[in-house]
Structure formats: C-alpha cells, structure tokens
Enzyme design. Structure first.
Site, mmCIF file in Angstrom:
data_model
loop_
_atom_site.group_PDB
_atom_site.id
_atom_site.type_symbol
_atom_site.label_atom_id
_atom_site.label_comp_id
_atom_site.label_asym_id
_atom_site.label_seq_id
_atom_site.Cartn_x
_atom_site.Cartn_y
_atom_site.Cartn_z
ATOM 1 N N ASP A 141 -0.252 1.199 0.581
ATOM 2 C CA ASP A 141 0.259 2.199 1.198
ATOM 3 C C ASP A 141 -0.499 3.269 1.787
ATOM 4 O O ASP A 141 -0.390 4.201 2.662
ATOM 5 C CB ASP A 141 1.351 2.864 0.213
ATOM 6 C CG ASP A 141 2.593 1.962 -0.076
ATOM 7 O OD1 ASP A 141 2.980 1.382 0.826
ATOM 8 O OD2 ASP A 141 2.545 1.735 -1.445
ATOM 9 N N HIS A 144 -1.104 1.500 -8.806
ATOM 10 C CA HIS A 144 0.158 0.656 -8.391
ATOM 11 C C HIS A 144 0.730 0.152 -10.027
ATOM 12 O O HIS A 144 0.052 -0.003 -10.930
ATOM 13 C CB HIS A 144 -0.109 -0.628 -7.770
ATOM 14 C CG HIS A 144 0.805 -1.199 -7.130
ATOM 15 N ND1 HIS A 144 1.513 -2.209 -7.801
ATOM 16 C CD2 HIS A 144 1.495 -1.296 -5.837
ATOM 17 C CE1 HIS A 144 2.572 -2.784 -7.026
ATOM 18 N NE2 HIS A 144 2.495 -2.108 -6.042
#
Length: 427
Positions: free
Chosen positions: A362, A305
């Site tokens: 996600d 991320h």
C-alpha cells in the site's frame, strides 16, 4: 506423521490429531474439542485458527513469501499477466497458449453489463462512494443473471465466476464515470483486460483513447499483486457468506463490503494521504520522530503488515513500477521523492527494524494510482476489482470441499445469567 496433541481439561486427558500441509505450520484439528471436553477455544480475530484447508495461496509472513499455487508473486508480477494469474488461481495450473487465448476470449465476451443496469446506476446520488455503488450493483447481478446462481451446478459456478471477473472492471469504470458526470463507455473486445478498463475509465466518446502501455503494465501488475491474499477479512467474509448457500453475486458483494473498511482495503489511500501531509523530504525527520513518540497519535501508514513481519514481497515490485510510471507520464511529484527517502530512512532506523515495520504494497500503490489519474475514492474499488479473482477462486474451492459446513463461530458469553421478566410498572 506428527504426533497427536495432548490436552488436559478439568482433569480429563484428550488427544487431537495434528495435520500437516504441504508447506507451513502444522495445525491441531480441534473439531471434536467441544464434544470431548465441553469447552471451546477463544481466539478473537481468528489469528490462531485455520478455518479451512486451501490449495490457492501460501504466505510466510516471517520470511516475506507469497505464493499463488506455488509460484512466487514476484515472478508472476514480472513475467505473467493478470489473465494468466486469474486462470492459475481458478484452475490450479498456468495455462498453455491455447488455454490462455480461450480463457481471455471468454472473459472478454462477458465484459458488457445488462443494459438495464445503467438505469440502476442512476438511482444513486452523483456523489455516492464508488464502493457503495459496487456493493449495490454486484449484489444486484443475481437479479439479472438467473442462469448462473445454482451453486450445485459446476458449470453455472464457472459461468458466474467468469461473469464476475469480466464485469467487475465495467462496474468499477461506470461507478467512476457516474461520479464525474461523464457518459458510460462500453467495453472494446480488441483491448486487453486492463487496457479495456483504462479506456472505460478515462476515455470519452468525443475522441479515440490510446492506452499507454507502461500504465497498462503497471496497473496489470497492481491487479496481480492484489489478486489473492489467503484467508484475510474479505476472503473469509466471502467464504462465510458462501457457506450458507448464498448465490455467488451476493457472496462477492459481501466481500466488497468488508474490503471497504479502512483497516483492510483503505490502507493505500491512507498511505498516500500521509505522504501528502509530509509533503517534502525535508519534513521526514519530524514525522519519524512523531512516529516514535508513544504519546503522539501519528502513525506511519504503509509500513508493517498484519501478516508480514519482513519486507512485503509485493512492495519490491511496486517500487520499480512507480519509477516506470512516473518516467512515462513525466510526473515530477515531491510525494514520490518523499516516499523513496522515507522508505530509506525507515529501513536504516533501528526503531523500525526492531519492530519489523517494513514498507508494504500500500505504501507505493496509492502513489501509482494517483499518478495514473484515479481519485482516492477509487483506490478501494480497484482493490475489489483485482481481488474478485481470488474471491471467486476461494468460493469455488469452498463449494467443492466435501468437509465444508455453514460457518458458525462460538463465543465466550459475558452477559447476565438467566433472570425473570419484570413488568414495566414494577421497574
């Protein structure tokens, strides 16, 4: 009180105040940098620049911490509801029982769209991407709700905020219905925010729709986990648009447009597509080897991320939620088993640990949304639905900030210096 930061530019010594928040790193206030030195800072992507002060959301990427108004995201996702989190982000504190009832009732009464907007939908091609539809429809709301576009009026700002939060599920569900050729389903006031959205998306007039409570809870959690995420690209876009004095509907439409980008809102779709490409757990070693190969363009989607350099705190909740949804719906999907084993292998591999490539939210959310029945084209639309709460909270905070100015980043110019025009016949 932190000492001033000292900087020497062209032999001149200057000092800038250092400001401290309630938590997190200090910041150097460089607002007078150009006036004092004639120079700017250069920070592509603004990754080392605080564009505002905010009391909404705090992220510590190194420790894997995400707080909304001080509350850990894991506690909110497990114990709270999306309506409660929406109230918290808008108002700063968790609501009492009466406050939550009143707020939920207000949102419920705003869920219907102006009837003429149904005709607006029919101006799109049937195969239009839901995000294209949402950009257009949300932007068009300012043409239908003139009584809540005066940003100088706190009451109108709050009415606009409530309308946006309430109408976004209706807008998203209608975008889905239009794409599959089914009639629009009107909201039903005795359902929850998330239950209403599920009915408007998957219900049909021919029969009564029963909301699956496990699916309802799972989707509500997904909404909570996506409600706000500090000054990301789309939130910064909303703030930048709002700094010009644009109406709230235009600002949120700008945020939706930014979120549409695959580097921002499309990550869960990319992660699901990757898991489908891998297919079955026995093929994981092949793809792990490809991910480590610098000459191979393949990348593990859903890992790592921009902010988190530790385990994404939202992913922990998602992993548990996946199992609950699959058990409730009787889903037996090799993609899920592939996801579980891929996560386990990656977390125990020195290569991924050293590079801090941990699963993010996600990685699992796409699998859940697919199991519920959403096509991949709707994933980003659902993200926009949830993030609208954060966008309007950030927009309200910005409008109320006495230090707020119109956004105007500077640049490092690298083009030609001044030169004289040459008539076309002499070139």
């Amino acid at each position: 009180m932190a000492e001033d930061a000292k900087l020497q530019v062209a032999g001149k010594d200057v000092q800038f105040p250092v400001r401290s928040g309630t938590i997190g790193p200090d910041v150097i206030d460089i607002r007078k940098l150009y006036a004092q030195t004639g120079t700017f800072t250069y920070d592509p992507g603004f990754t080392s620049t605080a564009s505002c002060d905010s009391a909404l959301t705090y992220i510590d990427g190194d420790e894997g911490v995400l707080l909304h108004r001080g509350y850990p995201i894991g506690q909110l996702a497990e114990e709270s509801s999306f309506m409660e989190v929406a109230y918290l982000l808008l108002n700063g504190e968790l609501p009492s029982g009466d406050e939550l009832t009143k707020f939920t009732g207000t949102i419920t009464r705003h869920t219907m769209l102006h009837e003429q907007l149904a005709g607006f939908y029919r101006g799109f091609r049937r195969d239009a991407h839901p995000m294209a539809v949402m950009c257009g429809v949300v932007g068009a709301l300012s043409a239908f709700y003139h009584d809540s576009t005066d940003i100088t009026d706190p009451h109108q700002r709050m009415v606009a905020s409530h309308r946006l939060i309430a109408k976004m599920p209706t807008i998203a569900a209608m975008a889905y219905k239009y794409s599959v050729g089914q009639p629009f389903i009107y909201p039903k006031n005795d359902l929850s925010y998330t239950g209403n959205f599920l009915r408007m998306t998957f219900g049909v007039p021919a029969e009564e729709y029963e909301v699956n409570p496990v699916v309802e809870k799972a989707l509500d959690r997904i909404f909570i986990l996506h409600a706000d995420h500090e000054q990301n690209a789309s939130t910064s876009t909303v703030r930048l648009a709002g700094s010009s004095g644009a109406n709230p509907f235009a600002c949120i439409a700008a945020g939706i447009a930014c979120l549409w980008g695959p580097a921002h809102g499309g990550a869960n779709e990319a992660a699901l597509n990757m898991l489908r490409e891998i297919g079955t757990p026995d093929r994981i070693p092949e793809y792990i080897a490809r991910a480590k190969n610098k000459d191979d363009p393949f990348r593990l989607m859903g890992f790592g991320h921009r902010v988190y350099k530790n385990y994404d705190p939202r992913a922990t909740v998602m992993q548990k939620t996946v199992r609950e949804v699959f058990d409730s719906l009787g889903v037996n999907d090799p993609v899920f088993e592939t996801a579980l084993q891929l996560e386990e292998i990656a977390l125990n591999d020195d290569y991924f640990r050293e590079k801090k490539l941990f699963p993010n939210v996600d990685f699992y959310s796409g699998v859940i949304l697919s199991a519920i029945g959403f096509p991949t084209t709707m994933f980003t639309a659902l993200f926009a639905l949830a993030r609208t709460v954060g966008w309007v909270a950030q927009w309200n905070e910005m409008i109320s900030d006495p230090e707020q100015k119109i956004g105007r980043p500077r640049q490092l110019y690298t083009g030609p210096t001044q030169r004289d025009y040459v008539p076309v016949g002499q070139r």
